[in-house]
Design an enzyme around this catalytic site. Structure first.
Site, short mmCIF file in Angstrom:
data_model
loop_
_atom_site.label_atom_id
_atom_site.label_comp_id
_atom_site.label_asym_id
_atom_site.label_seq_id
_atom_site.Cartn_x
_atom_site.Cartn_y
_atom_site.Cartn_z
N TYR A 149 -2.14 -8.70 16.70
CA TYR A 149 -1.31 -7.86 15.86
C TYR A 149 -1.06 -8.53 14.30
O TYR A 149 -1.18 -8.24 13.43
CB TYR A 149 0.10 -7.64 16.28
CG TYR A 149 1.17 -6.80 15.10
CD1 TYR A 149 0.85 -5.63 14.57
CD2 TYR A 149 2.16 -7.73 14.50
CE1 TYR A 149 1.85 -5.20 13.65
CE2 TYR A 149 2.93 -7.33 13.56
CZ TYR A 149 2.61 -6.02 12.96
OH TYR A 149 3.40 -5.59 12.18
N SER A 176 11.53 -8.11 6.06
CA SER A 176 10.71 -6.65 6.35
C SER A 176 11.61 -5.58 6.56
O SER A 176 12.74 -6.05 7.44
CB SER A 176 9.53 -6.88 7.27
OG SER A 176 9.05 -5.61 7.86
N TYR A 194 10.54 0.44 3.69
CA TYR A 194 9.60 1.74 3.88
C TYR A 194 10.65 2.78 3.63
O TYR A 194 11.69 2.91 4.25
CB TYR A 194 9.00 1.48 5.30
CG TYR A 194 8.01 0.63 5.65
CD1 TYR A 194 6.73 0.90 5.01
CD2 TYR A 194 8.04 -0.43 6.45
CE1 TYR A 194 5.71 -0.22 5.05
CE2 TYR A 194 7.02 -1.56 6.60
CZ TYR A 194 5.83 -1.16 5.88
OH TYR A 194 4.86 -2.03 6.09
N THR A 225 7.36 -0.95 -0.58
CA THR A 225 5.93 -0.63 -0.19
C THR A 225 5.10 0.77 -0.34
O THR A 225 5.77 1.71 0.10
CB THR A 225 6.03 -1.07 1.32
OG1 THR A 225 6.07 -2.51 1.54
CG2 THR A 225 4.46 -0.70 1.82
N ARG A 248 -5.85 -0.03 12.65
CA ARG A 248 -6.28 -1.43 13.18
C ARG A 248 -6.65 -1.34 14.53
O ARG A 248 -5.81 -1.15 15.37
CB ARG A 248 -4.80 -1.86 12.86
CG ARG A 248 -4.14 -2.13 11.44
CD ARG A 248 -2.79 -2.47 11.21
NE ARG A 248 -2.11 -1.96 10.02
CZ ARG A 248 -1.13 -2.06 9.72
NH1 ARG A 248 -0.10 -2.52 10.45
NH2 ARG A 248 -0.65 -1.72 8.41
N LYS A 260 5.25 -2.64 -4.54
CA LYS A 260 4.40 -3.54 -3.94
C LYS A 260 3.23 -2.57 -3.26
O LYS A 260 3.40 -1.55 -2.39
CB LYS A 260 5.15 -4.15 -2.70
CG LYS A 260 4.33 -5.01 -1.69
CD LYS A 260 5.23 -5.50 -0.59
CE LYS A 260 4.33 -6.36 0.18
NZ LYS A 260 3.48 -5.57 1.07
N SER A 263 -1.08 -5.93 -4.27
CA SER A 263 -1.19 -6.22 -2.73
C SER A 263 -2.13 -5.20 -2.01
O SER A 263 -2.09 -3.76 -2.49
CB SER A 263 0.24 -6.12 -2.22
OG SER A 263 0.17 -6.14 -0.61
N HIS A 290 -1.97 -4.93 1.53
CA HIS A 290 -1.10 -5.00 2.59
C HIS A 290 -1.92 -5.84 3.64
O HIS A 290 -2.02 -5.37 4.73
CB HIS A 290 -1.07 -3.42 3.12
CG HIS A 290 0.16 -3.37 3.93
ND1 HIS A 290 1.36 -2.61 3.45
CD2 HIS A 290 0.60 -3.61 5.28
CE1 HIS A 290 2.16 -2.51 4.32
NE2 HIS A 290 1.81 -3.10 5.51
N ARG A 345 0.80 -14.29 6.37
CA ARG A 345 0.46 -14.79 7.74
C ARG A 345 0.61 -16.26 7.83
O ARG A 345 1.13 -16.63 9.05
CB ARG A 345 -1.03 -14.49 7.85
CG ARG A 345 -1.61 -13.05 8.20
CD ARG A 345 -2.91 -12.87 8.36
NE ARG A 345 -3.18 -11.32 8.67
CZ ARG A 345 -3.71 -10.34 7.75
NH1 ARG A 345 -3.58 -10.79 6.47
NH2 ARG A 345 -4.02 -9.39 8.12
#
Length: 367
Positions: A24, A106, A129, A155, A164, A230, A252, A254, A309
């Site tokens: 993930y 987030s 969001y 975002t 994904r 963003k 970005s 994402h 990350r």
């Protein structure tokens, strides 16, 4: 094993985390071309260091939206950090404050805005969001304001969640002992197992696909906090962001998790910077793993970078100490890059300090 660079934390995280959770955090959309390109594009930018400059004193401090921070390296919003480590966003918030930089929380955090505020002082932004239920958005923004958050990072590249494939294969869902804490009392905190990605199903049910530029204006009617847009990767959208009152832009894609085959953010950065013409600050996230990457982004006009990350992998490997060490390593590498390039302050970093594979050959003036 002694950790000497940010990338080494990913190897440790892969060994420690369950496959579903590592995948993930690590994976991108579809063919993952943009995921690789976010890193590879940095390698196509080379330095033009200047020599015989007194670099005995180097100042890396900067100001973001009026807040002074220790370096132009900040923490991007990454969801569900308690999957990586029991302390999750708490550890990240403490590490960011300790390093004198900004953390972005987030919307889909496993710790609430109030819980993060309780960790002590620190400059924090809140990533938003926009849900279909605008009352939820109003409540969330007000809570972030009350909890002392200093900006909203809106975002805008997620009207639908990208495909994904690792999450589909793994039937990704938030582990049952965790919830999305910011939505807990609203019956919106659960993410159930489904036949594909539980996150994709959750997002499809909750996130407002009709989000548009008018909503950036609407947000300004419900909060006095500055709004960073963003997810901008074109000059056209950068101009629209300014016209609709954005206080800043985050270039970005994402983390390459949305639309595959968009350019690396470092490749898109200069177009956005040229469109903005210095009217508002431009930041970058995506693929930053070295202090040299930070320098390259600033040379192309960014006011700072956000890292995602590396934070969750370091968190998985070593909790708060891991996140702090990532920030320290990037700080030290960036300082060294400045010294070896002949720059004593951020304002001395210019486009002339780099060359890219898209540059035309430059004429060197004779003295």
């Amino acid at each position: 094993m002694e950790i000497t660079n940010v990338m080494e934390y990913e190897t440790i995280a892969k060994q420690k985390l369950p496959k579903m959770i590592y995948d993930y955090y690590a994976s991108g959309a579809e063919d993952q071309w943009t995921l690789k390109e976010n890193r590879n594009a940095f390698s196509r930018i080379l330095f033009r260091p200047r020599i015989l400059i007194d670099v005995s004193k180097i100042d890396m401090t900067t100001t973001v939206l009026g807040f002074k921070i220790s370096m132009p390296i900040m923490i991007a919003p990454t969801a569900m950090q308690k999957m990586a480590h029991p302390e999750g966003e708490f550890a990240t918030a403490r590490a960011a404050a300790g390093a004198g930089t900004i953390m972005t929380l987030s919307s889909w955090a496993t710790s609430s805005v109030e819980e993060i505020a309780s960790t002590g002082p620190g400059i924090r932004f809140f990533q938003l969001y926009v849900y279909k239920d605008r009352n939820v958005v109003r409540q969330l923004v007000r809570r972030a304001e009350r909890a002392g958050f200093k900006a909203i990072a809106l975002t805008v590249d997620t009207p639908r969640l990208g495909r994904r494939e690792a999450d589909i294969k793994n039937r990704f869902a938030l582990p049952s002992y965790l919830t999305l804490k910011n939505f807990e009392g609203l019956d919106l905190g659960k993410m159930d197992k489904t036949d594909d990605s539980g996150l994709a199903s959750y997002a499809a049910g909750q996130v407002d696909r009709s989000l548009n530029w008018k909503d950036v204006k609407w947000l300004q009617t419900i909060t006095s906090l500055p709004i960073l847009v963003k997810g901008v990767i074109t000059g056209e959208d950068a101009i629209l962001a300014i016209q609709h009152g954005a206080a800043g832009i985050i270039v970005s894609n994402h983390g390459a998790r949305q639309l595959d085959y968009v350019p690396a953010t470092i490749t898109a950065l200069e177009e956005v910077v040229k469109a903005v013409q210095g009217r508002i600050p431009v930041f970058l996230d995506g693929g930053v793993r070295r202090g040299t990457d930070v320098f390259k982004a600033l040379a192309l006009g960014a006011s700072g970078v956000f890292i995602g990350r590396p934070v969750v992998f370091a968190l998985a490997a070593d909790g708060e100490a891991g996140v702090w060490k990532v920030l320290q390593m990037l700080h030290d590498e960036f300082e060294l890059t400045m010294a070896l390039s002949g720059c004593r302050s951020l304002k001395e970093i210019t486009r002339n300090h780099i060359m890219t594979d898209w540059d035309t050959p430059r004429a060197v003036s004779r003295l």
